[in-house]
Design a protein around this motif. Structure first.
Motif, short mmCIF file in Angstrom:
data_model
loop_
_atom_site.label_atom_id
_atom_site.label_comp_id
_atom_site.label_asym_id
_atom_site.label_seq_id
_atom_site.Cartn_x
_atom_site.Cartn_y
_atom_site.Cartn_z
N ASP A 164 0.86 -1.18 0.00
CA ASP A 164 0.00 0.00 0.00
C ASP A 164 0.89 1.23 0.00
OD1 ASP A 164 -1.73 2.15 0.71
OD2 ASP A 164 -3.15 0.72 1.57
N SER A 165 0.97 1.93 -1.12
CA SER A 165 1.85 3.10 -1.23
C SER A 165 1.42 4.23 -0.30
CB SER A 165 1.89 3.59 -2.68
OG SER A 165 0.59 3.94 -3.13
N THR A 166 0.11 4.36 -0.06
CA THR A 166 -0.37 5.40 0.86
C THR A 166 0.13 5.14 2.27
OG1 THR A 166 -2.36 5.71 -0.49
CG2 THR A 166 -2.41 6.58 1.75
N LEU A 167 0.06 3.89 2.70
CA LEU A 167 0.57 3.54 4.03
C LEU A 167 2.07 3.79 4.11
CD1 LEU A 167 0.20 2.27 6.82
CD2 LEU A 167 0.47 0.02 5.75
N ASP A 168 2.80 3.47 3.06
CA ASP A 168 4.25 3.72 3.05
C ASP A 168 4.55 5.19 3.31
OD1 ASP A 168 4.42 1.07 2.40
OD2 ASP A 168 4.88 1.41 0.27
N LYS A 169 3.82 6.07 2.63
CA LYS A 169 4.07 7.51 2.78
C LYS A 169 3.67 8.01 4.17
CE LYS A 169 3.33 11.97 0.56
NZ LYS A 169 3.23 12.67 1.85
N LEU A 170 2.56 7.51 4.68
CA LEU A 170 2.12 7.94 6.01
C LEU A 170 3.16 7.58 7.08
CD1 LEU A 170 -1.66 6.97 5.91
CD2 LEU A 170 -0.70 9.28 5.88
N ILE A 171 3.70 6.37 7.01
CA ILE A 171 4.68 5.95 8.00
C ILE A 171 5.97 6.76 7.84
CG2 ILE A 171 6.18 4.04 8.69
CD1 ILE A 171 3.85 2.19 8.41
N ALA A 172 6.36 7.06 6.62
CA ALA A 172 7.55 7.88 6.41
C ALA A 172 7.35 9.29 6.98
CB ALA A 172 7.87 7.96 4.92
#
Length: 475
Positions: A68-76
């Motif tokens: 999930d690319s959205t989750l990746d960005k949120l965690i970053a």
């Protein structure tokens, strides 16, 4: 023979003294470690192996298993801006600095001194008859001073070990905060997506209920149905609208919670609708071994380092029972005139060694030893509790995933049955062979099952994240 005996006895006495003030040997608490998790699939079980310290090993970006690319960005974004994580990082810096302060005691301290001193000595101190008038004088001093504590009985070494263990515990705590932040972001994100899916379902239900109201109103106008059917349809429509509005409030709260985790004001953050679909795939998480859990969990590593620090402080407390040897020295110039301060004739120096030993301290030293021993007992109990809680968390999440999987199978069967019932009820009602109440009951059952399926989808996602977190953020 008489001279040989003291030579042999002296090293023995020294060793006994050193052993008396050294920190005790730290032994791992006796904790029963099972060979496998009770709830784990036995096919995933492997041979037991003893745990080895490996809390600093790379865990990888576990959240990318969700694709999930959205989750990746949120965690970053959260990792870069979260306030709690920044505070934990600052505590690591403090702990490292304190360890540096303790380490500095291993080296001599050298200072430079310069300045005047106005003084008046007594006549007797200068070898003059009592009552002789002695004029005050100004003395200029410029010198280097040095001091060094010889670590005879391990006070400095144990203090350094304790500070270094504290720093290591602080670093492990930072990793624990980081893991908690990543898991909180992921769980909040999946709860938000589940709310979006549930809200999408409710909005569609509102549309269908609104269509029912219009159909029943037309049939009422034509005289096909009574006013009761129209009233029931309107009641159902208002009820579903109320539930949708309540869910919008819950979604907004989840959005605000996610904003805080990302280090942003709630008013400045918005998340677009992204329903968690039934087709969304969740990664399968192998439980691994309980012994490996002790290697991965940063909170367990922090508890272990706390034990090491507490154990070293016992040695610090014991060293106060023995003499402390401090070497001091100073050298430079001393003159009553600044222009003569650095002349060879104005040179002065002093060197000394001071051995101090407590004689009467009112029981302070013994009380400090007892306190440090009790602190070790506390840290050991805390470590045991951390390990037991870690095992329980893994078991909880394993049973959670297992039972949720069983629920999902039952819900799928119920959903197929409820859809069939609603379809039949609609056909019978349209044909005039059943009442609107029967159709309404079938539609209510279908809506309840569909909503449960949506909620179950979110529960499985958040429980998967919880299992990853309880396993230490990796597998």
């Amino acid at each position: 023979m008489n001279t040989l005996f003291p030579k042999l006895l002296t090293p023995l006495l020294a060793a006994m003294v050193l052993a008396g003030c050294a920190a005790p040997e730290l032994r791992a608490p006796d904790i029963e470690i099972p060979s496998g998790f009770k709830e784990a699939n036995m096919a995933d079980a492997a041979r037991w192996k003893p745990a080895e310290p490996a809390e600093a090993q790379p865990r990888g970006e576990w959240w990318k298993a969700f694709n999930d690319s959205t989750l990746d960005k949120l965690i970053a974004d959260a990792t870069a801006a979260n306030a709690n994580l920044a505070a934990a990082a600052a505590r690591v810096k403090q702990a490292r600095a304190i360890a540096g302060v303790a380490e500095a005691d291993r080296m001599p301290a050298v200072n430079a001194e310069f300045g005047p001193q106005r003084l008046r000595n007594s006549a007797l101190s200068r070898g003059l008859p009592a009552g002789t008038a002695v004029a005050p004088a100004t003395v200029w001093q410029g010198r280097l001073t040095a001091s060094y504590e010889v670590d005879l009985f391990g006070r400095v070494g144990n203090n350094v070990s304790a500070a270094q263990a504290d720093a290591a515990a602080s670093e492990a705590t930072y990793r624990s905060v980081l893991l908690a932040l990543q898991a909180d972001v992921a769980q909040t994100y999946f709860r938000l997506r589940a709310a979006d899916a549930e809200l999408s379902f409710l909005n569609e239900t509102v549309r269908l209920r609104d269509e029912n109201v219009r159909i029943n109103q037309r049939r009422y106008d034509l005289g096909d149905v009574g006013e009761l059917d129209v009233s029931r349809a309107r009641t159902e429509l208002s009820t579903i609208r109320s539930e949708a509005i309540a869910l919008e409030r819950q979604r907004a709260q989840l959005e605000h919670a996610l904003a805080v985790l990302l280090g942003r004001p709630a008013a400045a953050f918005g998340a677009s609708s992204n329903p968690l679909l039934a087709s969304s795939r969740l990664p399968g998480i192998p439980a691994g071994l309980p012994s490996a859990l002790l290697e991965r969990r940063p909170d367990i590593a922090a508890a272990q380092r706390a034990m090491v620090a507490a154990n070293a402080r016992i040695g610090v407390a014991r060293s106060a029972m023995f003499p402390a040897l401090r070497l001091t020295g100073a050298g430079g110039g001393e003159s009553d005139d600044l222009s003569d301060l650095f002349k060879w004739s104005s040179r002065s120096w002093v060197i000394g060694a001071l051995l101090s030993l407590p004689v009467i301290d009112g029981g302070r030293t013994q009380a400090n030893i007892v306190r440090s021993q009790a602190a070790l007992e506390e840290s050991v109990a805390g470590y045991r509790q951390s390990v037991l809680a870690a095992f329980a968390e893994v078991e909880d999440n394993l049973v959670g995933l297992r039972t949720l999987a069983g629920q999902a199978e039952a819900i799928d069967e119920a959903l197929a049955s409820a859809r069939r019932s609603a379809d039949l009820a609609n056909k019978l009602y349209t044909a005039g062979r059943s009442s609107y109440l029967e159709l309404l009951d079938a539609q209510r059952n279908l809506a309840a099952v569909e909503r449960s399926a949506v909620q179950l989808r979110g529960s499985r996602a958040t429980t998967t994240v919880a299992l990853i977190r309880s396993l230490g953020g990796g597998w």
